[in-house]
Design a protein around this motif. Structure first.
Motif, PDB file in Angstrom:
ATOM      1  N   GLU A  35      19.277  49.148  35.270  1.00  0.00           N
ATOM      2  CA  GLU A  35      20.360  49.640  36.132  1.00  0.00           C
ATOM      3  C   GLU A  35      20.950  48.484  36.953  1.00  0.00           C
ATOM      4  N   ALA A  36      20.084  47.653  37.501  1.00  0.00           N
ATOM      5  CA  ALA A  36      20.546  46.506  38.294  1.00  0.00           C
ATOM      6  C   ALA A  36      21.321  45.532  37.420  1.00  0.00           C
ATOM      7  N   ASP A  37      20.852  45.302  36.201  1.00  0.00           N
ATOM      8  CA  ASP A  37      21.558  44.401  35.287  1.00  0.00           C
ATOM      9  C   ASP A  37      22.942  44.950  34.942  1.00  0.00           C
ATOM     10  N   GLU A  38      23.030  46.261  34.754  1.00  0.00           N
ATOM     11  CA  GLU A  38      24.328  46.863  34.445  1.00  0.00           C
ATOM     12  C   GLU A  38      25.278  46.756  35.643  1.00  0.00           C
ATOM     13  N   ALA A  39      24.755  46.961  36.843  1.00  0.00           N
ATOM     14  CA  ALA A  39      25.581  46.809  38.049  1.00  0.00           C
ATOM     15  C   ALA A  39      26.051  45.362  38.192  1.00  0.00           C
ATOM     16  N   ASP A  40      25.157  44.416  37.926  1.00  0.00           N
ATOM     17  CA  ASP A  40      25.536  43.001  37.981  1.00  0.00           C
ATOM     18  C   ASP A  40      26.627  42.691  36.966  1.00  0.00           C
ATOM     19  N   GLN A  41      26.515  43.289  35.784  1.00  0.00           N
ATOM     20  CA  GLN A  41      27.520  43.062  34.750  1.00  0.00           C
ATOM     21  C   GLN A  41      28.880  43.622  35.164  1.00  0.00           C
ATOM     22  N   LEU A  42      28.897  44.797  35.775  1.00  0.00           N
ATOM     23  CA  LEU A  42      30.160  45.353  36.275  1.00  0.00           C
ATOM     24  C   LEU A  42      30.772  44.436  37.322  1.00  0.00           C
ATOM     25  N   GLU A  43      29.937  43.923  38.211  1.00  0.00           N
ATOM     26  CA  GLU A  43      30.418  43.021  39.258  1.00  0.00           C
ATOM     27  C   GLU A  43      31.007  41.754  38.640  1.00  0.00           C
ATOM     28  N   SER A  44      30.316  41.210  37.670  1.00  0.00           N
ATOM     29  CA  SER A  44      30.786  39.996  36.997  1.00  0.00           C
ATOM     30  C   SER A  44      32.110  40.251  36.263  1.00  0.00           C
ATOM     31  N   THR A  45      32.204  41.378  35.585  1.00  0.00           N
ATOM     32  CA  THR A  45      33.436  41.716  34.867  1.00  0.00           C
ATOM     33  C   THR A  45      34.593  41.920  35.840  1.00  0.00           C
ATOM     34  N   PHE A  46      34.336  42.608  36.928  1.00  0.00           N
ATOM     35  CA  PHE A  46      35.371  42.813  37.942  1.00  0.00           C
ATOM     36  C   PHE A  46      35.891  41.461  38.450  1.00  0.00           C
ATOM     37  N   ALA A  47      34.984  40.570  38.792  1.00  0.00           N
ATOM     38  CA  ALA A  47      35.381  39.245  39.295  1.00  0.00           C
ATOM     39  C   ALA A  47      36.170  38.481  38.233  1.00  0.00           C
ATOM     40  N   ARG A  48      35.730  38.579  36.984  1.00  0.00           N
ATOM     41  CA  ARG A  48      36.432  37.886  35.900  1.00  0.00           C
ATOM     42  C   ARG A  48      37.857  38.428  35.732  1.00  0.00           C
ATOM     43  N   LEU A  49      38.013  39.724  35.812  1.00  0.00           N
ATOM     44  CA  LEU A  49      39.342  40.326  35.680  1.00  0.00           C
ATOM     45  C   LEU A  49      40.272  39.878  36.799  1.00  0.00           C
ATOM     46  N   VAL A  50      39.757  39.866  38.020  1.00  0.00           N
ATOM     47  CA  VAL A  50      40.573  39.455  39.167  1.00  0.00           C
ATOM     48  C   VAL A  50      40.940  37.971  39.051  1.00  0.00           C
ATOM     49  N   ARG A  51      39.954  37.140  38.680  1.00  0.00           N
ATOM     50  CA  ARG A  51      40.236  35.699  38.506  1.00  0.00           C
ATOM     51  C   ARG A  51      41.273  35.459  37.409  1.00  0.00           C
ATOM     52  N   ALA A  52      41.249  36.300  36.376  1.00  0.00           N
ATOM     53  CA  ALA A  52      42.183  36.143  35.257  1.00  0.00           C
ATOM     54  C   ALA A  52      43.588  36.620  35.609  1.00  0.00           C
ATOM     55  N   GLY A  53      43.739  37.242  36.781  1.00  0.00           N
ATOM     56  CA  GLY A  53      45.062  37.645  37.224  1.00  0.00           C
ATOM     57  C   GLY A  53      45.400  39.110  37.030  1.00  0.00           C
ATOM     58  N   LEU A  54      44.432  39.918  36.627  1.00  0.00           N
ATOM     59  CA  LEU A  54      44.705  41.351  36.502  1.00  0.00           C
ATOM     60  C   LEU A  54      44.893  41.922  37.899  1.00  0.00           C
ATOM     61  N   ALA A  55      45.873  42.799  38.051  1.00  0.00           N
ATOM     62  CA  ALA A  55      46.133  43.419  39.350  1.00  0.00           C
ATOM     63  C   ALA A  55      44.862  44.099  39.853  1.00  0.00           C
ATOM     64  N   MET A  56      44.609  43.964  41.141  1.00  0.00           N
ATOM     65  CA  MET A  56      43.404  44.523  41.754  1.00  0.00           C
ATOM     66  C   MET A  56      43.263  46.009  41.452  1.00  0.00           C
ATOM     67  N   GLU A  57      44.362  46.745  41.511  1.00  0.00           N
ATOM     68  CA  GLU A  57      44.303  48.184  41.261  1.00  0.00           C
ATOM     69  C   GLU A  57      43.821  48.481  39.846  1.00  0.00           C
ATOM     70  N   LYS A  58      44.257  47.683  38.897  1.00  0.00           N
ATOM     71  CA  LYS A  58      43.850  47.917  37.514  1.00  0.00           C
ATOM     72  C   LYS A  58      42.416  47.464  37.273  1.00  0.00           C
ATOM     73  N   ALA A  59      41.989  46.412  37.936  1.00  0.00           N
ATOM     74  CA  ALA A  59      40.587  45.984  37.828  1.00  0.00           C
ATOM     75  C   ALA A  59      39.672  47.065  38.397  1.00  0.00           C
ATOM     76  N   VAL A  60      40.058  47.622  39.534  1.00  0.00           N
ATOM     77  CA  VAL A  60      39.277  48.702  40.144  1.00  0.00           C
ATOM     78  C   VAL A  60      39.286  49.926  39.234  1.00  0.00           C
ATOM     79  N   ARG A  61      40.422  50.245  38.679  1.00  0.00           N
ATOM     80  CA  ARG A  61      40.527  51.406  37.788  1.00  0.00           C
ATOM     81  C   ARG A  61      39.630  51.238  36.567  1.00  0.00           C
ATOM     82  N   TYR A  62      39.594  50.012  36.027  1.00  0.00           N
ATOM     83  CA  TYR A  62      38.733  49.754  34.878  1.00  0.00           C
ATOM     84  C   TYR A  62      37.270  50.005  35.240  1.00  0.00           C
ATOM     85  N   ILE A  63      36.834  49.506  36.381  1.00  0.00           N
ATOM     86  CA  ILE A  63      35.449  49.713  36.814  1.00  0.00           C
ATOM     87  C   ILE A  63      35.176  51.213  36.976  1.00  0.00           C
TER      88      ILE A  63
END
Length: 163
Positions: free
Chosen positions: A112-140
């Motif tokens: 469970e912790a590894d999956e949460a870490d992966q979501l956090e990492s993916t969220f950060a990657r999406l934001v760094r790549a320039g995806l709009a914050m709202e869409k990154a949040v929606r994806y999560i």
């Protein structure tokens, strides 16, 4: 700091859902699960594309992060299946003891912790790549819903009693 921010963000997204489900009749929850199943039926990528409505620029930022996240989810699911199969073998052989149950609980919590870490990492990657914050949040949020659906469909949960 980032972990706290993401936790608060995910928690704030969950509050309206919790409020709806705690006041909703049982049939509404079933209807929501069935609607999610139907929406995902054509495929997860099609579902995500429809839900996120990405522009061409957003496509370039989103899909590589999505693919990496899906690969990690598949790896985590394989770990989960191996763990549960190993435990079920011990139970079937009659050799499972309290230590095995404790080990299972610890390993499941680690997953469970590894999956949460992966979501956090993916969220950060999406934001760094320039995806709009709202869409990154929606994806999560969508991944969270699909995760719940996967666990629900696994069918290995105990029967629930509704009052």
């Amino acid at each position: 700091m980032t972990r706290s921010l993401i936790f608060l963000l995910v928690a704030s997204l969950a509050l309206p859902v919790l409020a709806q489900t705690s006041n909703a009749p049982q049939g509404d929850a079933v209807a929501r699960v069935n609607a999610l199943k139907a929406a995902v039926a054509p495929g997860k990528q099609i579902f995500m594309a429809r839900q996120l409505q990405l522009s061409n620029e957003e496509d370039a930022a989103f899909w590589p992060a999505y693919d990496a996240h899906q690969a990690e989810l598949a790896s985590l699911e394989e770990r989960r299946e191996r763990l549960l199969a190993r435990f079920q073998e011990r139970v079937a052989a009659g050799s499972a003891d309290a230590g095995d149950v404790e080990d299972l609980a610890e390993e499941m919590l680690a997953l469970e912790a590894d999956e949460a870490d992966q979501l956090e990492s993916t969220f950060a990657r999406l934001v760094r790549a320039g995806l709009a914050m709202e869409k990154a949040v929606r994806y999560i949020e969508l991944e969270k819903d699909l995760r719940a659906l996967r666990h629900f469909q696994r069918g290995d949960d105990a029967a629930y009693v509704f009052n």
